[in-house]
Design a protein around this motif. Structure first.
Motif, PDB file in Angstrom:
ATOM      1  N   GLN A 233       1.069  -1.141   0.080  1.00 14.06           N
ATOM      2  CA  GLN A 233       0.184   0.040  -0.065  1.00 14.06           C
ATOM      3  C   GLN A 233       0.903   1.470   0.011  1.00 14.06           C
ATOM      4  O   GLN A 233       1.519   1.626   1.024  1.00 14.06           O
ATOM      5  N   ASP A 238      -2.138   6.596  -1.004  1.00 13.46           N
ATOM      6  CA  ASP A 238      -3.079   7.049   0.062  1.00 13.46           C
ATOM      7  C   ASP A 238      -3.212   8.252  -0.182  1.00 13.46           C
ATOM      8  O   ASP A 238      -4.359   9.204  -0.103  1.00 13.46           O
ATOM      9  N   TYR A 241      -5.422   9.563  -3.007  1.00 11.12           N
ATOM     10  CA  TYR A 241      -6.964   9.332  -2.603  1.00 11.12           C
ATOM     11  C   TYR A 241      -7.554   9.912  -1.499  1.00 11.12           C
ATOM     12  O   TYR A 241      -8.532  10.553  -1.532  1.00 11.12           O
ATOM     13  N   HIS A 245     -10.768  12.947  -1.911  1.00  7.19           N
ATOM     14  CA  HIS A 245     -12.051  12.549  -1.181  1.00  7.19           C
ATOM     15  C   HIS A 245     -12.317  14.030  -0.200  1.00  7.19           C
ATOM     16  O   HIS A 245     -12.919  14.069   0.619  1.00  7.19           O
ATOM     17  N   LEU A 363      -9.030   7.209   5.371  1.00  4.24           N
ATOM     18  CA  LEU A 363      -7.762   6.246   5.129  1.00  4.24           C
ATOM     19  C   LEU A 363      -8.382   5.032   5.818  1.00  4.24           C
ATOM     20  O   LEU A 363      -7.863   3.881   5.328  1.00  4.24           O
ATOM     21  N   ARG A 366     -10.407   2.899   3.290  1.00  3.33           N
ATOM     22  CA  ARG A 366      -9.360   2.420   2.345  1.00  3.33           C
ATOM     23  C   ARG A 366      -8.443   1.306   2.789  1.00  3.33           C
ATOM     24  O   ARG A 366      -7.821   0.622   2.231  1.00  3.33           O
ATOM     25  N   ASN A 367      -8.652   1.028   4.209  1.00  5.59           N
ATOM     26  CA  ASN A 367      -8.098  -0.116   4.680  1.00  5.59           C
ATOM     27  C   ASN A 367      -6.491  -0.215   4.493  1.00  5.59           C
ATOM     28  O   ASN A 367      -5.968  -1.181   4.220  1.00  5.59           O
ATOM     29  N   SER A 368      -5.896   1.002   5.082  1.00  4.05           N
ATOM     30  CA  SER A 368      -4.536   1.241   4.660  1.00  4.05           C
ATOM     31  C   SER A 368      -3.801   0.956   6.017  1.00  4.05           C
ATOM     32  O   SER A 368      -4.083   1.624   7.102  1.00  4.05           O
TER      33      SER A 368
END
Length: 473
Positions: A233, A238, A241, A245, A363, A366-368
């Motif tokens: 990742q 990130d 992204y 958003h 975040l 996004r499962n980061s």
């Protein structure tokens, strides 16, 4: 309302002094007092001494007051003219220092006043704000030269660190709170510029700003994309992204709860926008913008620029910064700098909290495994004034009598740090923001200028405003 005879005399005298006024502007512009340049401190001091002597000649009682913020901050000029308790007392804030220059981008020496056939006077500081400052002083001179009793008392605060975030001004104002700043009836600032080049403007509001640094980190070191691309990742992905958003496709902020504290548009405010004398195509052309993101009416476009929150992305990079033309590494850290322009009644503290919550939620969705750090580097509150106050009414009448047309009542997207400091210290005092230069002034840009029309008519405007203040209530 007819123009009073003594004001008409002021107009005629001002017209007769054009050459003298230009020469004084030339004398002041030649001092390269760039406050952000530490090696120019002697020039900053020279400009202070110049204005000190000029004010004394005009009859002001003058004091140079040092700030205790830092030892290398130039002194602030405090000046007083008149102490008649039967008259209103006007506080005038101004600054002497000028913005940095890139001389190679100017048509000539930026510190040599240049008169052009197009009616413009070029030079650093002509528009912000040596020109407007001299307009104010020339208005005082005019009353004195004609033997007309100045209808108001005047106090002046002039700093020389405006272009460096007005360092020390907050501490200075706090120390003056129970002395110099007492018995003030209203306040004037001649900062800013018109919206457009034709019609005069009066400013009654500004957006605030919150400036952020966002850092995404999670990898121990930069990784080879050939080896690890597709199984890690990436912090930079990130970051992109998260930024995507924050706003929708039109650039409107989509942060939950952000609009909750935003003051709603009132019918009176809608009327103000509908009465603005501006051409949207001319406004867009002057801005150098091909198409506005909210390509609707002039009123809506200006509301998005002046009284709605907005998002601006200023910088995206990796740590260490990517400098080579081809880099196939996966960076361990990514950074972005962005700002949110805020409006009444939003506060920087709450906006920061809402953005932090939103970023963490994005975040998480996004499962980061990467970590986000958000730091608010700086902030300024929004400002709004009572444009129905007699201080504003005096300026409206003066503008209508000088320019033969009602002034546009406008807001600005930018902020004025010094104004906010005065508002903090004097919350009940009405502050008038009265720009004297047109939209072509190039403030903080190359080829800064003030038109001869603005320079001379601006002096008449201030002289008229003095009289209107004395009779307003």
């Amino acid at each position: 309302m007819p123009i009073p005879s003594q004001v008409v005399k002021c107009y005629k005298y001002i017209d007769s002094q054009q050459k003298k006024f230009i020469e004084e502007l030339r004398e002041l512009v030649k001092i390269p007092n760039i406050s952000s340049n530490s090696s120019a401190r002697n020039h900053v001091d020279s400009a202070i001494k110049w204005l000190q002597a000029r004010l004394v000649r005009t009859g002001f009682a003058v004091e140079l007051k040092n700030t205790h913020y830092k030892t290398n901050i130039p002194p602030v000029i405090l000046a007083t003219l008149g102490n008649d308790r039967r008259k209103k007392t006007l506080l005038y804030y101004c600054h002497l220092d000028v913005f940095k220059v890139q001389s190679d981008k100017w048509g000539a020496d930026p510190f040599v006043l240049r008169e052009e056939k197009n009616g413009r006077l070029y030079g650093r500081g002509t528009a912000k704000m040596k020109g407007p400052l001299l307009c104010f002083l020339h208005a005082v001179d005019t009353y004195q030269a004609l033997g007309i009793n100045l209808p108001i008392n005047i106090k002046i605060i002039c700093e020389s660190m405006n272009e460096c975030k007005s360092l020390g001004i907050a501490e200075m104002l706090q120390s003056l709170r129970t002395g110099f700043l007492t018995n003030i009836d209203c306040m004037l600032m001649t900062d800013g510029q018109w919206t457009g080049n034709t019609y005069a403007c009066i400013l009654y509001g500004c957006r605030g700003v919150c400036y952020f640094n966002l850092t995404i980190e999670g990898l121990i070191e930069d990784l080879d994309s050939g080896e690890y691309g597709g199984i890690v990742q990436e912090p930079l992905q990130d970051l992109i992204y998260i930024v995507n958003h924050l706003v929708d496709k039109s650039g409107t902020l989509v942060i939950p709860g952000l609009d909750k504290d935003m003051a709603q548009v009132t019918p009176d405010e809608e009327k103000i926008y509908s009465q603005l004398k501006l051409n949207i195509d001319e406004y867009r052309k002057d801005s150098g913008i091909r198409k506005f993101s909210h390509d609707t009416s002039l009123s809506q476009s200006l509301m998005h620029a002046w009284r709605y929150p907005s998002f601006n992305l200023h910088y995206v990079n990796t740590v260490p910064p990517c400098e080579c033309p081809v880099n196939l590494k996966i960076p361990k850290t990514a950074q972005a700098r962005f700002s949110i322009r805020i409006v009444p009644d939003q506060t920087p503290e709450k906006v920061c909290r809402l953005i932090c919550d939103h970023l963490n939620n994005v975040l998480k969705l996004r499962n980061s495994p990467n970590r986000a750090r958000l730091r608010m580097e700086d902030s300024l509150r929004p400002w709004i004034a009572d444009y129905r106050h007699w201080n504003y009414e005096a300026a409206k009448l003066a503008s209508r009598q000088v320019y033969k047309d009602p002034a546009n009542l406008v807001r600005e997207g930018n902020s004025y740090r010094a104004l906010l400091e005065f508002q903090q210290i004097m919350p009940k005092t009405n502050i008038l923001l009265l720009p004297l230069v047109s939209g072509e002034a190039n403030i903080h840009k190359d080829e800064e200028c003030i038109t001869l029309r603005c320079y001379m008519e601006g002096t008449k405007l201030i002289a008229n405003y003095f009289y209107n203040l004395s009779i307003s209530q």
